[in-house]
Design an enzyme around this catalytic site. Structure first.
Site, PDB file in Angstrom:
ATOM      1  N   ARG A  66       3.282 -32.813  16.290  1.00 48.06           N
ATOM      2  CA  ARG A  66       2.032 -32.277  15.730  1.00 48.06           C
ATOM      3  C   ARG A  66       2.259 -30.845  15.250  1.00 48.06           C
ATOM      4  NH1 ARG A  66       0.833 -36.891  16.276  1.00 48.06           N
ATOM      5  NH2 ARG A  66      -1.047 -37.794  17.183  1.00 48.06           N
ATOM      6  N   ILE A 126      -0.132  -6.881  10.626  1.00 50.73           N
ATOM      7  CA  ILE A 126       0.277  -7.757  11.733  1.00 50.73           C
ATOM      8  C   ILE A 126       1.764  -8.100  11.615  1.00 50.73           C
ATOM      9  CG2 ILE A 126      -2.001  -8.782  12.082  1.00 50.73           C
ATOM     10  CD1 ILE A 126      -0.873 -11.343  10.653  1.00 50.73           C
ATOM     11  N   ASP A 127       2.322  -7.997  10.384  1.00 52.24           N
ATOM     12  CA  ASP A 127       3.697  -8.459  10.159  1.00 52.24           C
ATOM     13  C   ASP A 127       4.761  -7.545  10.782  1.00 52.24           C
ATOM     14  OD1 ASP A 127       2.402 -10.330   8.611  1.00 52.24           O
ATOM     15  OD2 ASP A 127       2.896  -9.376   6.702  1.00 52.24           O
ATOM     16  N   THR A 159       0.837  -1.208   0.000  1.00 55.30           N
ATOM     17  CA  THR A 159       0.000   0.000   0.000  1.00 55.30           C
ATOM     18  C   THR A 159       0.866   1.250   0.000  1.00 55.30           C
ATOM     19  OG1 THR A 159      -1.617  -1.233   1.276  1.00 55.30           O
ATOM     20  CG2 THR A 159      -1.896   1.156   1.227  1.00 55.30           C
TER      21      THR A 159
HETATM   22  O1  F6P Z   1       0.487  -9.224   5.502  1.00 58.26           O
HETATM   23  C1  F6P Z   1      -0.367  -9.886   6.354  1.00 58.26           C
HETATM   24  C2  F6P Z   1      -0.445 -11.346   6.003  1.00 58.26           C
HETATM   25  O2  F6P Z   1      -1.363 -11.936   6.886  1.00 58.26           O
HETATM   26  C3  F6P Z   1       0.885 -12.104   6.002  1.00 58.26           C
HETATM   27  O3  F6P Z   1       1.330 -12.409   7.294  1.00 58.26           O
HETATM   28  C4  F6P Z   1       0.533 -13.281   5.150  1.00 58.26           C
HETATM   29  O4  F6P Z   1       1.687 -13.816   4.549  1.00 58.26           O
HETATM   30  C5  F6P Z   1      -0.388 -12.689   4.124  1.00 58.26           C
HETATM   31  O5  F6P Z   1      -0.928 -11.523   4.695  1.00 58.26           O
HETATM   32  C6  F6P Z   1      -1.537 -13.575   3.698  1.00 58.26           C
HETATM   33  O6  F6P Z   1      -2.193 -12.930   2.646  1.00 58.26           O
HETATM   34  P1  F6P Z   1      -3.647 -13.254   2.084  1.00 58.26           P
HETATM   35  O7  F6P Z   1      -4.624 -12.518   2.944  1.00 58.26           O
HETATM   36  O8  F6P Z   1      -3.628 -12.675   0.714  1.00 58.26           O
HETATM   37  O9  F6P Z   1      -3.821 -14.717   2.147  1.00 58.26           O
END
Ligand code: F6P
Length: 346
Positions: A261, A138-139, A117
């Site tokens: 697991r 969140i990353d 973005t």
């Molecule tokens: O960027 C946030 C995130 O949740 C990442 O941690 C993850 O790799 C990705 O988006 C998953 O993307 P999507 O929502 O397109 O499956």
């Protein structure tokens, strides 16, 4: 109201959703409307809404009761208008966005999102639009800020999940692997791994050695530790077409005779109510974004440096990712309490 400033702000949310986006929308809209008397226009579904002209005016009544709401009331998409592919060649999306921005008489756009973005936001500002970025994900991997909102909530959810795995791991004497999100960055794995007492934490930033992982698990078994918790970031090095957690489980079952697991936390760590910390950060970002607009300062992304809210040029942020430094203080501390990162301790 302090002083009326006659401006029309467009606001959009793009990329993956995360907890705290609505708190940021509320922060922007309340400050703009209540303090400055500005008009706020919500743009639906990220940059797609600008292409398709999907807008609605945000009144104060629209933003009551959204502080604690997960997701985004505006909707989101992963539309990348500057990306060229065969289908998009026909339409010049950046040109269309510029036309629609002018037709809608926007004075500026507030773009709430992550790295993708911010890249689009920066390119739009180079194309002459007035843009302010607000970092969310969140990353926690947006360059130029110490923290993004969404991260704290995700860490809380991941930590609680690891806490819950401990009891089953102990009861069954198992190795429990938990795969967490983070894209190419290991922030969620590091923070939730340390908070949840992970015995092994694997980050994309630290190359691991399978022998060291297995050796660590054997040492724990020899030391009569009943179980082990392995926290794996989704972005670690692994063969294609297998998930990170599954790959590490395969490494363990190929080499050791321990019951293992895998839990993939997935979208659970992205949904739901934002933590108080994320609500506060999103509110601080939102109000600061409007202060910049009031001062006619654009092409900037609001950010936090040493807990102070400030801003950075979008051009400095674009195309960069904030990864975990390999000598990050929390990694050094975790090593001192025996956490294994799958490598030889430097
Ligand atoms: O960027 C946030 C995130 O949740 C990442 O941690 C993850 O790799 C990705 O988006 C998953 O993307 P999507 O929502 O397109 O499956």
């Amino acid at each position: 109201m302090q002083k009326k400033i006659d401006k029309r702000i467009g606001i959009l949310t793009a990329g993956g959703d995360c907890p705290g986006i609505n708190a940021a929308i509320r922060g922007v809209a309340k400050t703009a409307i209540l303090e400055y008397g500005m008009t706020v226009i919500g743009i639906s579904n990220g940059y797609t809404g600008l292409i398709n002209k999907e807008y609605f005016e945000i009144k104060e009544s629209n933003i009551s009761n959204i502080l604690t709401l997960g997701g985004t009331i505006l909707g989101t998409s992963r539309e990348k208008p500057f990306k060229k592919d065969i289908l998009q060649n026909e339409i010049n999306k950046p040109k269309l966005i510029k036309e629609h921005y002018e037709q809608a008489k926007f004075d500026c756009l507030v773009c709430i999102g992550g790295n993708g973005t911010m890249l689009t936001a920066s390119l739009l500002s180079e194309a002459g639009l007035n843009i302010i970025g607000i970092p969310k994900t969140i990353d926690n991997d947006v360059w130029g800020t110490d923290v993004t909102f969404g991260f704290d909530s995700a860490v809380n959810i991941a930590t609680e999940s690891i806490d819950r795995l401990h009891t089953t791991a102990n009861s069954h004497k198992r190795i429990m692997i938990i795969e967490v999100m983070g894209h190419h960055a290991g922030w969620i794995a590091l923070y939730s791994g340390v908070a949840g007492g992970g015995d092994i934490i694997l980050l994309p930033e630290i190359p691991y050695d399978e022998k060291i992982i297995c050796g660590c698990l054997e040492n724990r078994a020899t030391a009569k530790k009943a179980y082990s918790i392995v926290v794996v970031a989704e972005g670690i090095e692994k063969p294609k077409k297998i998930k990170a957690g599954d790959y590490i489980a395969r490494v363990i079952s190929d080499n050791l005779d321990y019951e293992t697991r895998v839990t993939v936390l997935g979208y659970l760590q992205r949904g739901g109510t934002p933590s108080p910390t994320d609500r506060i950060l999103a509110t601080r970002y939102g109000t600061h974004a409007v202060d910049l607009i009031a001062e006619d300062r654009y092409s900037e992304m609001v950010c936090v440096i040493n807990n102070d809210i400030t801003s950075i040029k979008l051009s400095e942020v674009q195309d960069k990712t904030r990864l975990v430094p390999v000598n990050f203080p929390l990694i050094r501390k975790a090593r001192r309490i025996g956490t294994c990162f799958g490598d030889v301790i430097p």
